[in-house]
Scaffold this motif. Structure first.
Motif, mmCIF file in Angstrom:
data_model
loop_
_atom_site.group_PDB
_atom_site.id
_atom_site.type_symbol
_atom_site.label_atom_id
_atom_site.label_comp_id
_atom_site.label_asym_id
_atom_site.label_seq_id
_atom_site.Cartn_x
_atom_site.Cartn_y
_atom_site.Cartn_z
ATOM 1 N N LEU A 66 19.501 -31.576 -69.164
ATOM 2 C CA LEU A 66 19.039 -30.514 -68.273
ATOM 3 C C LEU A 66 17.874 -29.754 -68.908
ATOM 4 O O LEU A 66 16.886 -29.449 -68.242
ATOM 5 C CB LEU A 66 20.183 -29.558 -67.931
ATOM 6 N N ARG A 117 13.289 -36.552 -61.730
ATOM 7 C CA ARG A 117 14.112 -35.352 -61.553
ATOM 8 C C ARG A 117 13.319 -34.095 -61.889
ATOM 9 O O ARG A 117 13.449 -33.069 -61.221
ATOM 10 C CB ARG A 117 15.378 -35.464 -62.396
ATOM 11 N N TYR A 163 24.160 -28.795 -60.400
ATOM 12 C CA TYR A 163 23.822 -29.883 -61.316
ATOM 13 C C TYR A 163 25.099 -30.599 -61.727
ATOM 14 O O TYR A 163 26.034 -29.969 -62.240
ATOM 15 C CB TYR A 163 23.104 -29.307 -62.544
ATOM 16 N N VAL A 179 18.361 -34.091 -58.685
ATOM 17 C CA VAL A 179 18.208 -33.630 -60.072
ATOM 18 C C VAL A 179 19.390 -33.947 -60.984
ATOM 19 O O VAL A 179 19.270 -33.866 -62.200
ATOM 20 C CB VAL A 179 17.935 -32.109 -60.127
ATOM 21 N N SER A 180 20.523 -34.318 -60.438
ATOM 22 C CA SER A 180 21.727 -34.521 -61.243
ATOM 23 C C SER A 180 21.738 -35.888 -61.912
ATOM 24 O O SER A 180 21.075 -36.821 -61.475
ATOM 25 C CB SER A 180 22.979 -34.392 -60.373
ATOM 26 N N PRO A 239 20.996 -31.192 -55.193
ATOM 27 C CA PRO A 239 21.585 -31.714 -56.433
ATOM 28 C C PRO A 239 21.462 -33.222 -56.570
ATOM 29 O O PRO A 239 21.434 -33.745 -57.688
ATOM 30 C CB PRO A 239 23.043 -31.278 -56.358
ATOM 31 N N TRP A 258 30.569 -30.292 -62.487
ATOM 32 C CA TRP A 258 29.501 -29.542 -61.813
ATOM 33 C C TRP A 258 29.227 -28.231 -62.529
ATOM 34 O O TRP A 258 30.147 -27.534 -62.956
ATOM 35 C CB TRP A 258 29.895 -29.221 -60.370
ATOM 36 N N TYR A 292 22.475 -20.366 -66.494
ATOM 37 C CA TYR A 292 23.280 -21.586 -66.515
ATOM 38 C C TYR A 292 24.734 -21.172 -66.399
ATOM 39 O O TYR A 292 25.281 -20.534 -67.294
ATOM 40 C CB TYR A 292 23.020 -22.340 -67.823
#
Length: 87
Positions: free
Chosen positions: A81, A28, A49, A13-14, A10, A55, A69
């Motif tokens: 995202l 990312r 994410y 990519v977060s 994470p 979160w 998701y």
């Protein structure tokens, strides 16, 4: 059993610290792509994410190429995202 699951870090990519420019977004997206390249066809890939304040969990089913998701607050998928996953 461990071979059935994969994990994308994470931190790579977060949204962290408010850095949301195009260069960071490309980095990312590359992190997701490299994680998926290492995945096997039958795996479920888990990608926590962080939106910066909350979160969520993204689960990618490599067999059916479906993305789930999971948001405990039942929010819609964030545009950030969507952008990095589409790249």
């Amino acid at each position: 059993m461990l071979g059935q699951f994969g994990f994308i870090n994470p931190a790579s990519v977060s949204v962290v610290g408010g850095f949301n420019n195009a260069i960071r977004r490309n980095e990312r997206a590359c992190a997701i792509a490299s994680g998926l390249q290492r995945a096997r066809q039958m795996q479920l890939i888990f990608m926590p994410y962080n939106l910066g304040f909350h979160w969520t969990l993204v689960v990618i089913d490599m067999l059916s190429m479906t993305i789930y998701y999971l948001d405990p607050l039942r929010g819609s998928v964030r545009s950030d995202l969507k952008n990095i996953v589409q790249k």
